[in-house]
Scaffold this motif. Structure first.
Motif, mmCIF file in Angstrom:
data_model
loop_
_atom_site.group_PDB
_atom_site.id
_atom_site.type_symbol
_atom_site.label_atom_id
_atom_site.label_comp_id
_atom_site.label_asym_id
_atom_site.label_seq_id
_atom_site.Cartn_x
_atom_site.Cartn_y
_atom_site.Cartn_z
ATOM 1 N N ILE A 197 -43.696 -47.544 42.470
ATOM 2 C CA ILE A 197 -43.471 -48.559 43.496
ATOM 3 C C ILE A 197 -43.792 -47.902 44.826
ATOM 4 C CG2 ILE A 197 -41.827 -50.160 44.515
ATOM 5 C CD1 ILE A 197 -42.498 -50.690 41.592
ATOM 6 N N PRO A 198 -44.695 -48.472 45.638
ATOM 7 C CA PRO A 198 -45.192 -47.771 46.827
ATOM 8 C C PRO A 198 -44.153 -47.532 47.925
ATOM 9 C CG PRO A 198 -46.680 -49.528 46.170
ATOM 10 C CD PRO A 198 -45.426 -49.702 45.377
ATOM 11 N N ILE A 199 -42.964 -48.140 47.822
ATOM 12 C CA ILE A 199 -41.943 -47.917 48.840
ATOM 13 C C ILE A 199 -40.657 -47.439 48.173
ATOM 14 C CG2 ILE A 199 -42.913 -49.621 50.421
ATOM 15 C CD1 ILE A 199 -40.634 -51.488 49.582
ATOM 16 N N SER A 200 -39.839 -46.738 48.947
ATOM 17 C CA SER A 200 -38.585 -46.207 48.420
ATOM 18 C C SER A 200 -37.475 -47.244 48.531
ATOM 19 C CB SER A 200 -38.183 -44.963 49.208
ATOM 20 O OG SER A 200 -37.888 -45.310 50.563
ATOM 21 N N LYS A 201 -36.374 -46.967 47.857
ATOM 22 C CA LYS A 201 -35.215 -47.850 47.961
ATOM 23 C C LYS A 201 -34.634 -47.821 49.373
ATOM 24 C CE LYS A 201 -33.934 -47.644 43.081
ATOM 25 N NZ LYS A 201 -32.898 -47.290 42.085
ATOM 26 N N THR A 202 -34.756 -46.679 50.036
ATOM 27 C CA THR A 202 -34.279 -46.589 51.421
ATOM 28 C C THR A 202 -35.038 -47.560 52.316
ATOM 29 O OG1 THR A 202 -33.708 -44.250 51.137
ATOM 30 C CG2 THR A 202 -33.944 -45.053 53.390
ATOM 31 N N THR A 203 -36.355 -47.596 52.159
ATOM 32 C CA THR A 203 -37.170 -48.548 52.910
ATOM 33 C C THR A 203 -36.775 -49.978 52.561
ATOM 34 O OG1 THR A 203 -39.014 -46.996 52.928
ATOM 35 C CG2 THR A 203 -39.520 -49.290 53.440
ATOM 36 N N GLY A 204 -36.521 -50.215 51.283
ATOM 37 C CA GLY A 204 -36.082 -51.541 50.868
ATOM 38 C C GLY A 204 -34.797 -51.952 51.551
ATOM 39 N N ILE A 205 -33.833 -51.034 51.646
ATOM 40 C CA ILE A 205 -32.563 -51.335 52.307
ATOM 41 C C ILE A 205 -32.785 -51.655 53.782
ATOM 42 C CG2 ILE A 205 -30.364 -50.322 53.040
ATOM 43 C CD1 ILE A 205 -30.344 -48.775 50.402
ATOM 44 N N VAL A 206 -33.670 -50.889 54.437
ATOM 45 C CA VAL A 206 -33.966 -51.136 55.855
ATOM 46 C C VAL A 206 -34.550 -52.529 56.050
ATOM 47 C CG1 VAL A 206 -35.423 -50.435 57.791
ATOM 48 C CG2 VAL A 206 -34.256 -48.698 56.425
ATOM 49 N N LEU A 207 -35.485 -52.933 55.177
ATOM 50 C CA LEU A 207 -36.116 -54.250 55.306
ATOM 51 C C LEU A 207 -35.122 -55.373 55.028
ATOM 52 C CD1 LEU A 207 -39.556 -53.531 53.608
ATOM 53 C CD2 LEU A 207 -39.066 -53.730 56.050
ATOM 54 N N LEU A 208 -34.255 -55.186 54.044
ATOM 55 C CA LEU A 208 -33.239 -56.201 53.765
ATOM 56 C C LEU A 208 -32.250 -56.311 54.924
ATOM 57 C CD1 LEU A 208 -32.529 -55.487 49.978
ATOM 58 C CD2 LEU A 208 -33.833 -57.393 50.950
ATOM 59 N N ALA A 209 -31.909 -55.169 55.518
ATOM 60 C CA ALA A 209 -31.017 -55.185 56.685
ATOM 61 C C ALA A 209 -31.680 -55.903 57.856
ATOM 62 C CB ALA A 209 -30.639 -53.759 57.080
ATOM 63 N N LEU A 210 -32.981 -55.674 58.052
ATOM 64 C CA LEU A 210 -33.710 -56.348 59.125
ATOM 65 C C LEU A 210 -33.738 -57.857 58.905
ATOM 66 C CD1 LEU A 210 -35.454 -56.207 61.662
ATOM 67 C CD2 LEU A 210 -37.445 -55.779 60.189
ATOM 68 N N PHE A 211 -33.874 -58.271 57.647
ATOM 69 C CA PHE A 211 -33.842 -59.703 57.331
ATOM 70 C C PHE A 211 -32.539 -60.341 57.822
ATOM 71 C CE2 PHE A 211 -32.021 -62.806 54.370
ATOM 72 C CZ PHE A 211 -32.916 -63.856 54.508
ATOM 73 N N PHE A 212 -31.415 -59.719 57.513
ATOM 74 C CA PHE A 212 -30.122 -60.286 57.897
ATOM 75 C C PHE A 212 -29.872 -60.162 59.405
ATOM 76 C CE2 PHE A 212 -29.317 -59.556 53.335
ATOM 77 C CZ PHE A 212 -28.859 -60.824 52.996
ATOM 78 N N MET A 213 -30.376 -59.105 60.016
ATOM 79 C CA MET A 213 -30.239 -58.961 61.468
ATOM 80 C C MET A 213 -30.954 -60.082 62.197
ATOM 81 S SD MET A 213 -30.693 -54.829 61.896
ATOM 82 C CE MET A 213 -30.934 -54.979 63.680
ATOM 83 N N LEU A 214 -32.162 -60.411 61.758
ATOM 84 C CA LEU A 214 -32.909 -61.504 62.382
ATOM 85 C C LEU A 214 -32.258 -62.854 62.082
ATOM 86 C CD1 LEU A 214 -36.567 -60.340 61.655
ATOM 87 C CD2 LEU A 214 -35.425 -60.430 63.879
ATOM 88 N N LEU A 215 -31.751 -62.997 60.871
ATOM 89 C CA LEU A 215 -31.100 -64.249 60.494
ATOM 90 C C LEU A 215 -29.908 -64.547 61.395
ATOM 91 C CD1 LEU A 215 -31.055 -66.589 58.388
ATOM 92 C CD2 LEU A 215 -29.511 -65.162 57.028
ATOM 93 N N ILE A 220 -28.621 -66.207 68.331
ATOM 94 C CA ILE A 220 -27.920 -65.689 69.515
ATOM 95 C C ILE A 220 -28.903 -65.444 70.652
ATOM 96 C CG2 ILE A 220 -26.541 -63.773 70.408
ATOM 97 C CD1 ILE A 220 -25.428 -63.405 67.579
ATOM 98 N N ILE A 221 -30.048 -64.809 70.321
ATOM 99 C CA ILE A 221 -31.073 -64.541 71.345
ATOM 100 C C ILE A 221 -31.608 -65.842 71.917
ATOM 101 C CG2 ILE A 221 -33.363 -63.560 71.731
ATOM 102 C CD1 ILE A 221 -32.727 -61.499 69.563
ATOM 103 N N SER A 222 -31.831 -66.836 71.058
ATOM 104 C CA SER A 222 -32.347 -68.130 71.508
ATOM 105 C C SER A 222 -31.372 -68.827 72.444
ATOM 106 C CB SER A 222 -32.639 -69.019 70.298
ATOM 107 O OG SER A 222 -33.138 -70.270 70.706
ATOM 108 N N ALA A 223 -30.074 -68.685 72.155
ATOM 109 C CA ALA A 223 -29.064 -69.313 73.013
ATOM 110 C C ALA A 223 -28.956 -68.604 74.369
ATOM 111 C CB ALA A 223 -27.715 -69.311 72.307
ATOM 112 N N LEU A 224 -29.103 -67.286 74.365
ATOM 113 C CA LEU A 224 -28.973 -66.520 75.603
ATOM 114 C C LEU A 224 -30.227 -66.582 76.464
ATOM 115 C CD1 LEU A 224 -27.120 -63.330 74.265
ATOM 116 C CD2 LEU A 224 -26.138 -65.260 75.524
#
Length: 398
Positions: A197-215, A220-224
């Motif tokens: 698999i070309p990416i590590s599980k650590t990278t996977g965790i970072v991308l999943l965290a980014l998904f929830f951060m944007l969600l 909040i950013i749009s309101a401010l």
């Protein structure tokens, strides 16, 4: 030095191949997500053998669990396995670009011209034949025992009778449980052939965290910071992140966000959605049309990027964990059951809405039979069948 140069050249060749194949699929894949999966199966599995039927089924399963455009996520997954994160992006870009460009042009010219689209029906009939052939091929390779067939049939009945966005997820979970109980030793020959698999599980965790951060962060950013483009990105990102069931399900959410708010008229909205049904590629590119109507080309780019970004983050972030689970011997039965469920889900979607909304006459049945014969007997390439569908559509339906 020569070896390094050769590796770079080989890597560039692989990336170009990923983009070109995805672009070809983006130009010829008509008929919605189920049809797209049929085209993908024929191109990536049967013709190019980039992955096995079993591993392709795993990608389809993963896309069914995740929100967003199922076929695009499968394409991103294939690109990731073939060429890393950049390969995943190029696969998405190639598959999405044709329909995005067509819908941008349609949004620009629709107020000046009235397009007659009756001939598109010929392409819809091509999609019926492609999907039927793909389901037949997958069932031969995946449904190897009576239990596989029983699970697929149960899934088919469940999805057809329980009309709910979460029906597919529930069906796959039930099938996985049944597979764990009934197919414990029945999938020994279908273990994953993926060795890297070309990416590590650590990278996977970072991308999943980014998904929830944007969600959580975009509202909040749009309101401010009230800005048209930020608000647009928020709305399309939420649509891509929260909708299960594919492009058709996203329609009411986008209508609530943009029609009821007065940003686009009902007539323009429906015209764009109708055109989206007629062009190849993913239905989520409807976002490009809405963005173009609201804010021109920049709006179309932002809308497309925002609605597909959740799918990109989720499928790449989840894939390392998904494949690792599939390699555990005790879970192979569960995977086999879920693979059987995928066949049932595809068959259910083939029956409705593809057949019910496409086969409208005896002539349609005859044409689909001819197309299917071309696929089975002559093994005609899909893009040639698409060209034939255009000719048939012009002759018979205009």
């Amino acid at each position: 030095m020569k070896e390094k140069i050769w590796k770079v050249v080989e890597s560039l060749r692989t990336l170009w191949e990923i983009f070109f194949v995805a672009l070809k699929l983006g130009c010829t894949s008509f008929g919605g997500p189920t049809a797209h999966l049929g085209y993908f199966q024929q191109e990536y599995v049967q013709k190019r053998k980039w992955l096995s039927t079993h591993d392709y089924g795993q990608l389809v399963m993963l896309s069914q669990f995740l929100p967003g455009p199922a076929s695009s996520q499968v394409g991103m997954g294939v690109g990731l396995l073939r060429g890393g994160v950049l390969g995943s992006f190029l696969s998405f870009l190639g598959f999405t670009l044709p329909s995005v460009l067509i819908l941008i042009l349609f949004a620009y010219f629709s107020i000046y011209t009235e397009l007659k689209m009756d001939w598109i029906h010929g392409l819809k009939l091509v999609a019926v034949a492609i999907v039927a052939h793909a389901i037949f091929d997958m069932s031969k390779k995946i449904l190897s025992t009576k239990w596989h067939w029983s699970i697929a049939l149960l899934t088919l009945i469940t999805v057809l009778t329980w009309i709910h966005p979460f029906a597919q997820i529930a069906a796959i979970l039930i099938a996985a449980f049944l597979g764990f109980q009934l197919l414990k030793n029945g999938d020994e020959g279908n273990t994953s052939t993926l060795v890297h698999i070309p990416i590590s599980k650590t990278t996977g965790i970072v991308l999943l965290a980014l998904f929830f951060m944007l969600l959580l962060g975009l509202p909040i950013i749009s309101a401010l910071w009230q800005h048209e483009w930020i608000a647009m990105m928020e709305k399309f990102y939420l649509a891509g992140a929260l909708v299960f069931g594919g492009g058709h399900v996203v329609l009411p959410l986008l209508e609530t966000q943009f029609v009821k708010s007065g940003q686009i008229s009902t007539s323009d909205f429906l015209a764009g959605y109708g055109m989206t049904q007629a062009v190849p590629g993913p239905l989520f590119t409807f976002a490009a049309y809405i963005g173009m109507v609201i804010a021109g080309v920049p709006g179309a780019i932002i809308a497309t990027f925002a609605i597909f970004l959740p799918a990109f983050l989720l499928v790449i972030g989840a894939l390392p964990f998904w494949i690792s689970l599939s390699r555990i011997a005790r879970l192979r039965g569960a995977m086999a059951g879920a693979n059987a469920a995928v066949v049932g889900i595809l068959a259910a979607a083939f029956i409705h809405p593809i057949v019910t909304q496409t086969i409208l006459s005896t002539l349609d049945i005859f044409i689909v039979a001819v197309f299917l014969w071309c696929l089975i007997r002559w093994e005609i390439q899909p893009y040639l069948l698409v060209l034939l569908g255009i000719v048939v559509g012009i002759i018979c339906y205009t």
